[in-house]
Scaffold this motif. Structure first.
Motif, PDB file in Angstrom:
ATOM      1  N   LYS A 142       0.842  -1.214   0.000  1.00 60.60           N
ATOM      2  CA  LYS A 142       0.000   0.000   0.000  1.00 60.60           C
ATOM      3  C   LYS A 142       0.863   1.244   0.000  1.00 60.60           C
ATOM      4  O   LYS A 142       0.508   2.275  -0.575  1.00 60.60           O
ATOM      5  CB  LYS A 142      -0.915  -0.010   1.230  1.00 60.60           C
ATOM      6  CG  LYS A 142      -2.060  -0.974   1.037  1.00 60.60           C
ATOM      7  CD  LYS A 142      -3.082  -0.894   2.137  1.00 60.60           C
ATOM      8  CE  LYS A 142      -4.118  -1.992   1.918  1.00 60.60           C
ATOM      9  NZ  LYS A 142      -4.657  -2.542   3.136  1.00 60.60           N
ATOM     10  N   HIS A 143       1.999   1.118   0.658  1.00 64.25           N
ATOM     11  CA  HIS A 143       2.956   2.189   0.779  1.00 64.25           C
ATOM     12  C   HIS A 143       3.437   2.692  -0.601  1.00 64.25           C
ATOM     13  O   HIS A 143       3.874   3.819  -0.753  1.00 64.25           O
ATOM     14  CB  HIS A 143       4.099   1.536   1.564  1.00 64.25           C
ATOM     15  CG  HIS A 143       5.179   2.408   1.959  1.00 64.25           C
ATOM     16  ND1 HIS A 143       5.034   3.312   2.969  1.00 64.25           N
ATOM     17  CD2 HIS A 143       6.448   2.529   1.489  1.00 64.25           C
ATOM     18  CE1 HIS A 143       6.163   3.949   3.112  1.00 64.25           C
ATOM     19  NE2 HIS A 143       7.028   3.502   2.231  1.00 64.25           N
ATOM     20  N   PRO A 152       1.170   5.879  -3.644  1.00 59.64           N
ATOM     21  CA  PRO A 152       1.349   7.267  -4.107  1.00 59.64           C
ATOM     22  C   PRO A 152       2.252   7.397  -5.338  1.00 59.64           C
ATOM     23  O   PRO A 152       2.202   8.422  -6.024  1.00 59.64           O
ATOM     24  CB  PRO A 152       1.997   7.968  -2.893  1.00 59.64           C
ATOM     25  CG  PRO A 152       1.658   7.111  -1.730  1.00 59.64           C
ATOM     26  CD  PRO A 152       1.544   5.709  -2.234  1.00 59.64           C
ATOM     27  N   TRP A 153       3.070   6.384  -5.610  1.00 65.69           N
ATOM     28  CA  TRP A 153       3.964   6.459  -6.770  1.00 65.69           C
ATOM     29  C   TRP A 153       3.305   5.936  -8.046  1.00 65.69           C
ATOM     30  O   TRP A 153       3.890   6.025  -9.135  1.00 65.69           O
ATOM     31  CB  TRP A 153       5.239   5.652  -6.512  1.00 65.69           C
ATOM     32  CG  TRP A 153       6.220   6.323  -5.596  1.00 65.69           C
ATOM     33  CD1 TRP A 153       6.250   7.647  -5.267  1.00 65.69           C
ATOM     34  CD2 TRP A 153       7.315   5.716  -4.899  1.00 65.69           C
ATOM     35  NE1 TRP A 153       7.291   7.905  -4.407  1.00 65.69           N
ATOM     36  CE2 TRP A 153       7.969   6.730  -4.164  1.00 65.69           C
ATOM     37  CE3 TRP A 153       7.819   4.421  -4.825  1.00 65.69           C
ATOM     38  CZ2 TRP A 153       9.089   6.482  -3.370  1.00 65.69           C
ATOM     39  CZ3 TRP A 153       8.937   4.183  -4.038  1.00 65.69           C
ATOM     40  CH2 TRP A 153       9.564   5.199  -3.319  1.00 65.69           C
ATOM     41  N   LYS A 176      -0.968   8.300 -12.642  1.00 70.16           N
ATOM     42  CA  LYS A 176      -2.386   8.723 -12.601  1.00 70.16           C
ATOM     43  C   LYS A 176      -3.133   8.309 -13.868  1.00 70.16           C
ATOM     44  O   LYS A 176      -4.340   8.129 -13.861  1.00 70.16           O
ATOM     45  CB  LYS A 176      -2.490  10.251 -12.446  1.00 70.16           C
ATOM     46  CG  LYS A 176      -1.773  10.798 -11.207  1.00 70.16           C
ATOM     47  CD  LYS A 176      -2.578  10.608  -9.924  1.00 70.16           C
ATOM     48  CE  LYS A 176      -1.818  11.002  -8.665  1.00 70.16           C
ATOM     49  NZ  LYS A 176      -0.888   9.991  -8.121  1.00 70.16           N
TER      50      LYS A 176
END
Ligand SMILES: C[S@@+](CC[C@H](N)C(=O)[O-])C[C@H]1O[C@@H](n2cnc3c(N)ncnc32)[C@H](O)[C@@H]1O
Length: 265
Positions: free
Chosen positions: A37-38, A41-42, A45
């Protein structure tokens, strides 16, 4: 036996060990869930991308990726892990049984590779990295986590006081990872290192969790049988040096998260 044959045999044993854990893996995978999950953010999109989940395991994150991206491929060398994944995850996912050291995909065909807690099992790692870079499109990303040297240091040092055998796999250092990924055809654009300390009721609980995850094959181990009872008790006694006042046994996992881009060499 040649070095190459030995590596192939080790990989078969690692795959078998993970395969045996395919049914128990998801309930034991608290570190894997956290680290996977960490990486979120990478993730790019843009949605119309082709993604490879390298070392997909039971496919938990492959499934998450399939909810965001057009084409998702889950690759693993364990047949049993893949059977579990195929039966339980999104039907649009394309599954491949293969070794990360020989990825059966075309050059420049993948937009990004996601790989959570897999490459610590890849030896020689440079061969697996070259394969990842080969299948990535120029500008494509490798978004990954792995474990670094110092992982399970409590277990390693407790065993060290009992015998000289291998009880914890060899992990790379931060410097070694940086060197391997800052390659002619790649650059590390971001990375993070952190210690995650998980708590166990006792040392048997830790050993069961590692077995439940299939993370218990040790390529360099000389004595293949179970370590004798006396040795186990001696090791557990030394592990008590780490016992916390709350009665909990800690185990440290040194997590490396990396964001790598393929550049033109
Ligand atoms: C710790 S599990 C992680 C699974 C999944 N990525 C997750 O986050 O739950 C490691 C997985 O990598 C696979 N694996 C290890 N080495 C591999 C290799 N050389 N090629 C393909 N798969 C590999 C194992 O079979 C296992 O399913």
């Amino acid at each position: 036996m040649s070095y190459k044959e030995q590596q192939t045999l080790d990989r078969e044993k690692i795959a078998k060990s993970f395969g045996l854990a395919s049914q128990s893996y998801d309930v034991s995978a608290r570190l894997q869930r956290f680290s996977g999950k960490h990486l979120m953010p990478w993730l790019p999109k843009q949605n119309d991308l082709t993604v490879l989940d390298l070392g997909a395991g039971t496919g938990f994150f492959t499934d998450l990726l399939a909810s965001s991206y057009t084409q998702v491929i889950g690759l693993d060398f364990s047949k049993d892990m893949l059977s579990f994944a195929q039966a339980t995850r999104d039907k649009s996912i394309h599954w491949i049984e293969a070794d990360a050291h020989k990825i059966p995909l075309q050059d420049n065909s993948i937009d990004f590779i996601y790989s959570n807690l897999v490459i610590q099992w890849c030896e020689p790692l440079d061969v697996a990295i070259n394969e990842m870079l080969r299948v990535l499109k120029p500008g494509g990303l490798i978004i990954f986590t792995t474990l670094m040297d110092g992982t399970l240091h409590e277990l390693k040092s407790s065993w060290k006081q009992v015998d000289d055998d291998q009880h914890v796999i060899d992990f790379k250092t931060e410097e070694e990872l940086a060197q391997l990924f800052n390659h002619d055809g790649a650059r590390v654009i971001e990375h993070k290192c952190q210690d995650i300390v998980l708590e166990y009721q006792n040392v048997i609980h830790l050993a069961r969790e590692l077995k439940g995850l299939g993370a218990n094959h040790l390529p360099q181990k000389r004595n293949r049988g179970l370590s004798g009872k006396d040795k186990w008790f001696a090791m557990i006694k030394h592990y008590q040096d780490f016992l916390e006042p709350s009665g909990i046994y800690p185990a440290t996992y040194r997590l490396y998260s990396g964001l790598v881009v393929k550049v033109n060499s």
